[in-house]
Design a protein around this motif. Structure first.
Motif: not given
Length: 93
Positions: A53-61, A83-84
């Motif tokens: 869930l945390a990784k998914s949030f970063t991808e959306q951001g 991730v950048d």
């Protein structure tokens, strides 16, 4: 392991996502304003129940704002994912 600043108190299975300005590395609050030392740390981190869930949030951001990079920490305050706009960075950063 990188300790960027004070970390929120989270449960063993939880992960906290923080963000920084990609071009400068300055830590941002959830409202994309600069974080200043001494401010409430909860204004910086979003808490998730698992790493996916945390990784998914970063991808959306990143898809919404390519000038933000994200870092995920575990309950020990250890950076476990970074991730950048260019993609995931492997440790050491």
């Amino acid at each position: 392991m990188i300790s960027l600043m004070d970390n929120p108190k989270i449960k063993e299975n939880q992960f906290a996502v923080g963000q920084a300005e990609y071009t400068t590395g300055i830590i941002l609050k959830k409202n994309n304003q600069y974080y200043n030392s001494g401010e409430d740390i909860h204004e910086v981190y979003s808490i998730f129940e698992n790493l996916d869930l945390a990784k998914s949030f970063t991808e959306q951001g990143i898809s919404k704002n390519s000038n933000i990079e994200y870092f995920i920490i575990n309950h020990k305050g250890e950076s476990v994912y970074f991730v950048d706009p260019k993609g995931e960075r492997k440790y050491p950063f």
